[in-house]
Design a protein around this motif. Sequence first.
Motif, PDB file in Angstrom:
ATOM      1  N   LYS A   1       0.830  -1.211   0.000  1.00  0.00           N
ATOM      2  CA  LYS A   1       0.000   0.000   0.000  1.00  0.00           C
ATOM      3  C   LYS A   1       0.863   1.259   0.000  1.00  0.00           C
ATOM      4  O   LYS A   1       0.561   2.229  -0.711  1.00  0.00           O
ATOM      5  N   ASN A   2       1.912   1.264   0.806  1.00  0.00           N
ATOM      6  CA  ASN A   2       2.795   2.432   0.856  1.00  0.00           C
ATOM      7  C   ASN A   2       3.422   2.712  -0.505  1.00  0.00           C
ATOM      8  O   ASN A   2       3.486   3.869  -0.950  1.00  0.00           O
ATOM      9  N   LYS A   3       3.857   1.657  -1.173  1.00  0.00           N
ATOM     10  CA  LYS A   3       4.481   1.831  -2.490  1.00  0.00           C
ATOM     11  C   LYS A   3       3.481   2.365  -3.499  1.00  0.00           C
ATOM     12  O   LYS A   3       3.804   3.257  -4.309  1.00  0.00           O
ATOM     13  N   ALA A   4       2.240   1.848  -3.462  1.00  0.00           N
ATOM     14  CA  ALA A   4       1.223   2.295  -4.415  1.00  0.00           C
ATOM     15  C   ALA A   4       0.856   3.759  -4.183  1.00  0.00           C
ATOM     16  O   ALA A   4       0.722   4.533  -5.139  1.00  0.00           O
ATOM     17  N   VAL A   5       0.697   4.156  -2.915  1.00  0.00           N
ATOM     18  CA  VAL A   5       0.345   5.548  -2.619  1.00  0.00           C
ATOM     19  C   VAL A   5       1.473   6.483  -3.024  1.00  0.00           C
ATOM     20  O   VAL A   5       1.238   7.559  -3.595  1.00  0.00           O
ATOM     21  N   TRP A   6       2.700   6.099  -2.743  1.00  0.00           N
ATOM     22  CA  TRP A   6       3.829   6.964  -3.080  1.00  0.00           C
ATOM     23  C   TRP A   6       3.939   7.153  -4.593  1.00  0.00           C
ATOM     24  O   TRP A   6       4.206   8.272  -5.069  1.00  0.00           O
ATOM     25  N   ASN A   7       3.750   6.083  -5.361  1.00  0.00           N
ATOM     26  CA  ASN A   7       3.815   6.205  -6.819  1.00  0.00           C
ATOM     27  C   ASN A   7       2.706   7.098  -7.359  1.00  0.00           C
ATOM     28  O   ASN A   7       2.883   7.759  -8.390  1.00  0.00           O
ATOM     29  N   THR A   8       1.554   7.120  -6.666  1.00  0.00           N
ATOM     30  CA  THR A   8       0.448   7.966  -7.108  1.00  0.00           C
ATOM     31  C   THR A   8       0.658   9.430  -6.732  1.00  0.00           C
ATOM     32  O   THR A   8       0.313  10.342  -7.497  1.00  0.00           O
ATOM     33  N   VAL A   9       1.233   9.669  -5.569  1.00  0.00           N
ATOM     34  CA  VAL A   9       1.369  11.033  -5.070  1.00  0.00           C
ATOM     35  C   VAL A   9       2.581  11.746  -5.667  1.00  0.00           C
ATOM     36  O   VAL A   9       2.561  12.972  -5.834  1.00  0.00           O
ATOM     37  N   THR A  10       3.613  11.022  -6.016  1.00  0.00           N
ATOM     38  CA  THR A  10       4.854  11.641  -6.489  1.00  0.00           C
ATOM     39  C   THR A  10       4.650  12.609  -7.655  1.00  0.00           C
ATOM     40  O   THR A  10       5.190  13.725  -7.630  1.00  0.00           O
ATOM     41  N   PRO A  11       3.883  12.265  -8.696  1.00  0.00           N
ATOM     42  CA  PRO A  11       3.686  13.241  -9.788  1.00  0.00           C
ATOM     43  C   PRO A  11       3.032  14.543  -9.315  1.00  0.00           C
ATOM     44  O   PRO A  11       3.390  15.629  -9.788  1.00  0.00           O
ATOM     45  N   HIS A  12       2.099  14.463  -8.371  1.00  0.00           N
ATOM     46  CA  HIS A  12       1.453  15.671  -7.858  1.00  0.00           C
ATOM     47  C   HIS A  12       2.440  16.533  -7.070  1.00  0.00           C
ATOM     48  O   HIS A  12       2.410  17.765  -7.148  1.00  0.00           O
ATOM     49  N   LEU A  13       3.314  15.882  -6.309  1.00  0.00           N
ATOM     50  CA  LEU A  13       4.301  16.642  -5.543  1.00  0.00           C
ATOM     51  C   LEU A  13       5.295  17.341  -6.467  1.00  0.00           C
ATOM     52  O   LEU A  13       5.675  18.495  -6.241  1.00  0.00           O
ATOM     53  N   LYS A  14       5.716  16.645  -7.515  1.00  0.00           N
ATOM     54  CA  LYS A  14       6.660  17.253  -8.449  1.00  0.00           C
ATOM     55  C   LYS A  14       6.035  18.420  -9.193  1.00  0.00           C
ATOM     56  O   LYS A  14       6.729  19.392  -9.524  1.00  0.00           O
ATOM     57  N   ALA A  15       4.717  18.339  -9.435  1.00  0.00           N
ATOM     58  CA  ALA A  15       4.023  19.431 -10.116  1.00  0.00           C
ATOM     59  C   ALA A  15       3.607  20.541  -9.172  1.00  0.00           C
ATOM     60  O   ALA A  15       3.111  21.580  -9.625  1.00  0.00           O
ATOM     61  N   GLY A  16       3.780  20.338  -7.883  1.00  0.00           N
ATOM     62  CA  GLY A  16       3.381  21.342  -6.901  1.00  0.00           C
ATOM     63  C   GLY A  16       1.888  21.390  -6.659  1.00  0.00           C
ATOM     64  O   GLY A  16       1.383  22.340  -6.063  1.00  0.00           O
ATOM     65  N   ASN A  17       1.178  20.349  -7.079  1.00  0.00           N
ATOM     66  CA  ASN A  17      -0.276  20.292  -6.897  1.00  0.00           C
ATOM     67  C   ASN A  17      -0.568  19.589  -5.572  1.00  0.00           C
ATOM     68  O   ASN A  17      -0.892  18.399  -5.528  1.00  0.00           O
ATOM     69  N   PHE A  18      -0.467  20.327  -4.472  1.00  0.00           N
ATOM     70  CA  PHE A  18      -0.626  19.739  -3.148  1.00  0.00           C
ATOM     71  C   PHE A  18      -2.083  19.395  -2.853  1.00  0.00           C
ATOM     72  O   PHE A  18      -2.360  18.489  -2.061  1.00  0.00           O
ATOM     73  N   ALA A  19      -3.024  20.084  -3.455  1.00  0.00           N
ATOM     74  CA  ALA A  19      -4.440  19.781  -3.242  1.00  0.00           C
ATOM     75  C   ALA A  19      -4.778  18.394  -3.786  1.00  0.00           C
ATOM     76  O   ALA A  19      -5.487  17.608  -3.139  1.00  0.00           O
ATOM     77  N   ALA A  20      -4.275  18.085  -4.977  1.00  0.00           N
ATOM     78  CA  ALA A  20      -4.516  16.752  -5.549  1.00  0.00           C
ATOM     79  C   ALA A  20      -3.818  15.677  -4.725  1.00  0.00           C
ATOM     80  O   ALA A  20      -4.354  14.581  -4.535  1.00  0.00           O
ATOM     81  N   ALA A  21      -2.612  15.985  -4.232  1.00  0.00           N
ATOM     82  CA  ALA A  21      -1.893  15.028  -3.384  1.00  0.00           C
ATOM     83  C   ALA A  21      -2.661  14.759  -2.097  1.00  0.00           C
ATOM     84  O   ALA A  21      -2.744  13.616  -1.626  1.00  0.00           O
ATOM     85  N   LEU A  22      -3.266  15.800  -1.531  1.00  0.00           N
ATOM     86  CA  LEU A  22      -4.038  15.637  -0.302  1.00  0.00           C
ATOM     87  C   LEU A  22      -5.281  14.790  -0.546  1.00  0.00           C
ATOM     88  O   LEU A  22      -5.677  13.998   0.319  1.00  0.00           O
TER      89      LEU A  22
END
Length: 232
Positions: A45-66
């Motif tokens: 689960k941790n690996k799946a969530v991190w792979n999903t959130v990483t693109p949002h963090l790199k784009a600076g889209n913190f709302a989508a990451a949240l």
Amino acid sequence: MEVYSTIVTFFQNGGVFMFPIVVILALGVAIAAERWLYLTITKAKNKAVWNTVTPHLKAGNFAAALQVTSRSSAAIAQIMTYGLNRIRSARRREDVEQAMEESLMETLPRLEKRTHYLATFANMATLMGLLGTIIGLIDAFTAVSNANPAEKAELLSASISIGMNCTAFGLMVAIPLVLIHSLLQTKTTEIVDGLEMASVKFLNAITERPASDGSAAKSGDDAAHAPRPRRA
């Protein structure tokens, strides 16, 4: 069939302390299976969530990451949710880091839960085996003291052989439990190290993004206010 009868005879000759050791074995196997399954699912689960959130963090889209982290029950999602919520009220890295450390401290007990029981069960199985053997030897010497002198040596050797069954069974239970305990601790450490590494990457992403944007804006302002070259 011969193997089955051998096992039954071995168990019967071990004495009454064989039954507590069997209970310890059953509890240890149940805890080991539950912990191994839980840690394996948590890591996935941790690996799946991190792979999903990483693109949002790199784009600076913190709302989508949240939105992604708040919908997940993974340990890393809970930690990042604390950090993302903290960004709204504080921009300093130290404040966000403190919030994520607090969440990590809440997560650790769930990862280490019940694992320490395996070491305790291993010690109990060994001690139960020794106790059963000692009591068996006491009974054997008591019986030999009242036996015919011609039969004492043969009766004593047979009684000692039977008394050792309890210790042997205790060790056969304790050794796998110690090994499984070590494997679970290693697996837990890997997950904790992964959470700490992900926290550092998360902090770098949320602190470097505003810095790079600010540098770009500053460069743009400097270029706008730079003196124009005079025409000849």
